[in-house]
Scaffold this active site. Structure first.
Site, PDB file in Angstrom:
ATOM      1  N   HIS A   1       0.835  -1.201   0.000  1.00  0.00           N
ATOM      2  CA  HIS A   1       0.000   0.000   0.000  1.00  0.00           C
ATOM      3  C   HIS A   1       0.876   1.260   0.000  1.00  0.00           C
ATOM      4  CE1 HIS A   1      -2.808   2.856   2.173  1.00  0.00           C
ATOM      5  NE2 HIS A   1      -3.553   2.440   1.159  1.00  0.00           N
TER       6      HIS A   1
ATOM      7  N   HIS B   1      -0.752  10.965  -2.463  1.00  0.00           N
ATOM      8  CA  HIS B   1      -2.042  10.665  -1.831  1.00  0.00           C
ATOM      9  C   HIS B   1      -2.861  11.917  -1.529  1.00  0.00           C
ATOM     10  CE1 HIS B   1      -4.746  10.007   1.623  1.00  0.00           C
ATOM     11  NE2 HIS B   1      -4.956   8.812   1.079  1.00  0.00           N
TER      12      HIS B   1
ATOM     13  N   GLU C   1       0.164  -0.779  -4.681  1.00  0.00           N
ATOM     14  CA  GLU C   1      -0.938   0.193  -4.766  1.00  0.00           C
ATOM     15  C   GLU C   1      -0.340   1.592  -4.820  1.00  0.00           C
ATOM     16  OE1 GLU C   1      -4.110   2.923  -2.762  1.00  0.00           O
ATOM     17  OE2 GLU C   1      -1.989   2.633  -2.303  1.00  0.00           O
TER      18      GLU C   1
ATOM     19  N   ASP D   1      -1.688   5.975  -5.344  1.00  0.00           N
ATOM     20  CA  ASP D   1      -2.717   6.981  -5.623  1.00  0.00           C
ATOM     21  C   ASP D   1      -2.171   7.890  -6.717  1.00  0.00           C
ATOM     22  OD1 ASP D   1      -4.423   6.254  -3.307  1.00  0.00           O
ATOM     23  OD2 ASP D   1      -2.662   6.921  -2.185  1.00  0.00           O
TER      24      ASP D   1
ATOM     25  N   GLU E   1      -5.117   3.963  -7.818  1.00  0.00           N
ATOM     26  CA  GLU E   1      -6.315   4.635  -7.278  1.00  0.00           C
ATOM     27  C   GLU E   1      -6.395   6.063  -7.793  1.00  0.00           C
ATOM     28  OE1 GLU E   1      -6.836   4.646  -3.000  1.00  0.00           O
ATOM     29  OE2 GLU E   1      -8.503   6.059  -3.170  1.00  0.00           O
TER      30      GLU E   1
HETATM   31  O1  G3P Z   1      -6.178   0.918  -1.295  1.00  0.00           O
HETATM   32  C1  G3P Z   1      -7.269   1.680  -0.925  1.00  0.00           C
HETATM   33  C2  G3P Z   1      -6.892   2.671   0.099  1.00  0.00           C
HETATM   34  O2  G3P Z   1      -5.630   3.176  -0.231  1.00  0.00           O
HETATM   35  C3  G3P Z   1      -7.874   3.770   0.210  1.00  0.00           C
HETATM   36  O3  G3P Z   1      -7.557   4.729   1.152  1.00  0.00           O
HETATM   37  O4  G3P Z   1      -6.854   6.998   1.752  1.00  0.00           O
HETATM   38  O5  G3P Z   1      -5.193   5.162   1.740  1.00  0.00           O
HETATM   39  O6  G3P Z   1      -6.078   6.051  -0.397  1.00  0.00           O
HETATM   40  P1  G3P Z   1      -6.376   5.775   1.050  1.00  0.00           P
HETATM   41 CA    CA Z   2      -4.983   4.657  -1.926  1.00  0.00          CA
END
Ligand code: G3P
Ligand code: CA
Length: 252
Positions: free
Chosen positions: A11, A53, A38, A40, A112
């Site tokens: 993440h 993020h 993962e 953003d 994301e």
């Molecule tokens: O992987 C989904 C998760 O990352 C969503 O929350 O705020 O960490 O982007 P956030």
């Molecule tokens: Ca995320």
């Protein structure tokens, strides 16, 4: 999902130890054996997709301002590493750079989209163009796709599914929103992405998704008890800030 065992998703990279969304975090994720990464993505003022993020850069860099009001060159001049590892300056990472790393390491990428409403679909448009340029939007089995788009925004998921049928998409949210399946069906999401906190409340969400032909991506799973919960429920993808720890708990 890897051979019937949950796939581990790093993440924001291995962000428990390294500054999130930096090359050191992404490279550590690969070194720690994560199956996927993962990230953003946000659009800069001059329309480059970068891995950040927050809406603004203050928390994770030495700069100031909103990503959408800065050019890529402005972000390049900032240090995104030292806030977490003093004395280790790092550059912002573009989506192109992360794709190159993920492809060379043969890791799945969960991308994301952030703030898709503000840009009126431009984020997805740029994202899909980027995936096409890298040859990553071909139709195939969602379970083995090299890139999966994830979003809390139903409209973002819908735009991806409509404009790039070969790119799988996951609708993120709380289990209570995803449980009935209607929200995912409406936007043709192949997967659902509940938070682990909400999954503890409604563990039946996973079996219901499976019965509807959907996989589950659960975030952010950082304790041994939560890894065990996800494993027991048959969650396909486990997103964690600590990929090496999650791997050892899964094997232990
Ligand atoms: O992987 C989904 C998760 O990352 C969503 O929350 O705020 O960490 O982007 P956030
Ligand atoms: Ca995320």
């Amino acid at each position: 999902m890897v051979g019937g065992v949950a796939g581990i998703v790093a993440h924001r990279g291995a962000s428990g130890e390294y500054p999130e969304h930096t090359m050191s975090a992404f490279e550590a994720a690969v070194a720690e054996g994560a199956d996927a990464i993962e990230c953003d993505v946000r659009l800069t003022r001059d329309h480059h997709l970068v891995c950040v993020h927050d809406r603004t850069v203050e928390r994770t860099s030495d700069g100031t301002g909103a990503v959408s009001e800065l050019d890529l060159a402005d972000l390049r001049a900032m240090d995104f590493g030292s806030w977490k590892r003093p004395g280790h300056p790092e550059s912002v990472v573009t989506l192109d750079e992360l794709i190159d790393l993920a492809r060379s390491a043969d890791r799945t990428l969960f991308v994301e989209t952030k703030h898709p409403v503000r840009f009126g679909g431009l984020v997805e448009q740029k994202l899909l163009a980027t995936l096409q340029r890298h040859g990553l939007s071909r139709p195939g089995d969602p379970a083995s796709a090299p890139v999966v788009v994830i979003s809390f925004s139903g409209s973002a998921v819908w735009r991806v599914r409509r404009n790039a049928p070969g790119v799988p998409a996951v609708l993120l949210g709380e289990a209570s929103r995803l449980l009935g399946g209607g929200a995912a069906t409406a936007v043709r999401a192949q997967g659902i992405g509940p938070s682990v906190e909400s999954l503890r409340e409604r563990p039946d969400t996973v079996a219901k998704a499976r019965a509807a032909g959907r996989f589950t991506y659960c975030w952010t799973v950082d304790t041994q008890a939560d890894v065990a919960l996800c494993h027991g429920l048959g969650v396909e993808w486990i997103a964690t800030n600590h990929p090496a720890r999650a791997r050892s708990w899964l094997q232990g």
